[in-house]
Design a protein around this motif. Structure first.
Motif, PDB file in Angstrom:
ATOM      1  N   ILE A  39      22.530   5.000 -14.576  1.00 23.08           N
ATOM      2  CA  ILE A  39      22.507   5.974 -15.795  1.00 23.08           C
ATOM      3  C   ILE A  39      21.063   5.581 -16.540  1.00 23.08           C
ATOM      4  CG2 ILE A  39      23.593   6.518 -18.012  1.00 23.08           C
ATOM      5  CD1 ILE A  39      25.963   6.187 -16.599  1.00 23.08           C
ATOM      6  N   ILE A  40      20.869   4.231 -16.550  1.00 19.16           N
ATOM      7  CA  ILE A  40      19.629   3.827 -17.602  1.00 19.16           C
ATOM      8  C   ILE A  40      18.345   4.122 -16.836  1.00 19.16           C
ATOM      9  CG2 ILE A  40      18.496   1.724 -18.392  1.00 19.16           C
ATOM     10  CD1 ILE A  40      21.261   0.152 -18.548  1.00 19.16           C
ATOM     11  N   ILE A  41      18.256   4.073 -15.496  1.00 23.56           N
ATOM     12  CA  ILE A  41      17.170   4.726 -14.664  1.00 23.56           C
ATOM     13  C   ILE A  41      17.004   5.907 -14.719  1.00 23.56           C
ATOM     14  CG2 ILE A  41      16.295   4.709 -12.434  1.00 23.56           C
ATOM     15  CD1 ILE A  41      17.661   1.944 -11.751  1.00 23.56           C
ATOM     16  N   SER A  42      17.972   6.720 -14.720  1.00 27.94           N
ATOM     17  CA  SER A  42      17.806   8.036 -14.608  1.00 27.94           C
ATOM     18  C   SER A  42      17.350   8.624 -16.136  1.00 27.94           C
ATOM     19  CB  SER A  42      19.267   8.905 -14.596  1.00 27.94           C
ATOM     20  OG  SER A  42      19.665   8.673 -13.396  1.00 27.94           O
ATOM     21  N   ILE A  47      10.296   9.034 -19.282  1.00 26.81           N
ATOM     22  CA  ILE A  47       8.621   8.911 -18.623  1.00 26.81           C
ATOM     23  C   ILE A  47       8.010  10.608 -18.553  1.00 26.81           C
ATOM     24  CG2 ILE A  47       7.312   8.452 -16.640  1.00 26.81           C
ATOM     25  CD1 ILE A  47       9.279   5.861 -16.120  1.00 26.81           C
ATOM     26  N   ALA A  48       8.767  11.289 -18.029  1.00 24.00           N
ATOM     27  CA  ALA A  48       8.401  12.450 -17.866  1.00 24.00           C
ATOM     28  C   ALA A  48       8.042  13.321 -19.103  1.00 24.00           C
ATOM     29  CB  ALA A  48       9.610  13.507 -16.872  1.00 24.00           C
ATOM     30  N   ILE A  49       8.773  13.211 -20.226  1.00 28.54           N
ATOM     31  CA  ILE A  49       8.498  13.699 -21.414  1.00 28.54           C
ATOM     32  C   ILE A  49       7.226  13.135 -22.027  1.00 28.54           C
ATOM     33  CG2 ILE A  49       9.455  14.061 -23.657  1.00 28.54           C
ATOM     34  CD1 ILE A  49      12.469  14.091 -22.485  1.00 28.54           C
ATOM     35  N   VAL A  50       7.257  11.745 -21.993  1.00 30.80           N
ATOM     36  CA  VAL A  50       6.296  10.912 -22.696  1.00 30.80           C
ATOM     37  C   VAL A  50       4.642  11.466 -22.175  1.00 30.80           C
ATOM     38  CG1 VAL A  50       5.194   8.974 -22.912  1.00 30.80           C
ATOM     39  CG2 VAL A  50       7.559   9.111 -23.382  1.00 30.80           C
ATOM     40  N   ILE A  51       4.773  11.511 -20.745  1.00 35.58           N
ATOM     41  CA  ILE A  51       3.643  11.908 -20.278  1.00 35.58           C
ATOM     42  C   ILE A  51       3.160  13.378 -20.650  1.00 35.58           C
ATOM     43  CG2 ILE A  51       2.579  12.227 -17.861  1.00 35.58           C
ATOM     44  CD1 ILE A  51       4.033   9.982 -16.800  1.00 35.58           C
ATOM     45  N   LEU A 109       3.192  14.522 -10.301  1.00 42.80           N
ATOM     46  CA  LEU A 109       4.193  13.318 -10.744  1.00 42.80           C
ATOM     47  C   LEU A 109       5.605  13.678 -11.085  1.00 42.80           C
ATOM     48  CD1 LEU A 109       4.039  10.334 -11.787  1.00 42.80           C
ATOM     49  CD2 LEU A 109       3.440  11.112 -14.225  1.00 42.80           C
ATOM     50  N   LEU A 110       5.569  14.921 -11.643  1.00 41.54           N
ATOM     51  CA  LEU A 110       7.156  15.425 -11.886  1.00 41.54           C
ATOM     52  C   LEU A 110       7.690  15.644 -10.699  1.00 41.54           C
ATOM     53  CD1 LEU A 110       8.328  16.197 -14.370  1.00 41.54           C
ATOM     54  CD2 LEU A 110       7.889  18.377 -14.150  1.00 41.54           C
TER      55      LEU A 110
END
Length: 232
Positions: free
Chosen positions: A4-7, A13-17, A216-217
């Motif tokens: 859950i944490i990894i997800s 990460i996707a949002i920040v980038i 990347l996505l």
């Protein structure tokens, strides 16, 4: 709990980038509006068809072995260079002023390091099979999730680095190769060529970062899918 944490981390990460690269949803519409600019398209209508352009550019690049053909599917909009057959398949892009740059992009792929191109071709297919195999094996509880999740992340990093290198190289050089073709064609005026290349710069300013983000996505989403499956 760790899955859950990894997800959550993958989503963050996707949002920040996305914010770091200043990518907006309406960028897609903006790209389409730029690509179908009627004035610029009218200028490029003076040039030959895409197959002829490709052949001339290949000759300019001292490539006399790559074959060029028009896609059999009129709905296809993605042109590609296929290393397996050493051929460029040109999609239905005749109504966009980006067509010269797009053709130049694929011609550049044809002269890139063949060992890298072959590695990318083989590795991409193996990466796709690896992802599918992991999903199936995890659904039947045949494998331990964390070990293979790590393997999937590493496989994704290699996929991204190699693919991004090839595409970024072609995207950066395509404008200059297209400009050289237009100058040598002696069909367009200097003013018209400047107008077209300026348009390419506008498109590339948005398109290059969007493509690299999409790449990347793709890796992040695959990892996320496997991570979510591991939760249950």
């Amino acid at each position: 709990m760790e899955y859950i944490i990894i997800s959550i981390i993958l989503v963050i990460i996707a949002i920040v980038i996305k914010f770091a690269l200043n990518i907006k949803i309406n960028d897609i519409k903006k790209l389409k509006d730029l690509a179908f600019d009627k004035e610029k398209n009218a200028i490029l209508n003076k040039l030959p068809d895409n197959e002829e352009i490709a052949k001339v550019i290949l000759n300019n690049l001292k490539n006399n072995h790559t074959k060029v053909k028009q896609s059999d599917d009129p709905k296809e909009t993605t042109s590609i260079y296929v290393v397996l057959t050493d051929s460029i398949i040109i999609a239905n892009i005749k109504n966009t002023f980006t067509r010269v740059q797009t053709v130049a992009h694929e011609c550049i792929h044809s002269i890139q390091d063949k060992s890298v191109l072959w590695f990318n071709f083989i590795y991409t297919n193996l990466y796709n099979l690896f992802f599918v195999a992991l999903i199936v094996l995890k659904l039947f509880n045949v494998i331990n999730g964390m070990i293979w999740l790590t393997s999937l992340v590493l496989a994704g990093v290699i996929y991204y680095v190699v693919r991004a290198y090839l595409e970024n190289d072609a995207m950066i050089k395509a404008k200059y190769v297209a400009k050289e073709y237009m100058e040598k064609s002696n069909v367009l005026t200097n003013e018209e060529i400047t107008k077209i290349t300026t348009g390419y710069e506008e498109i590339n300013a948005i398109g290059v970062k969007m493509y690299l983000y999409r790449l990347l996505l793709e890796v992040l989403v695959r990892t996320l899918i496997f991570s979510v499956i591991c939760i249950f």
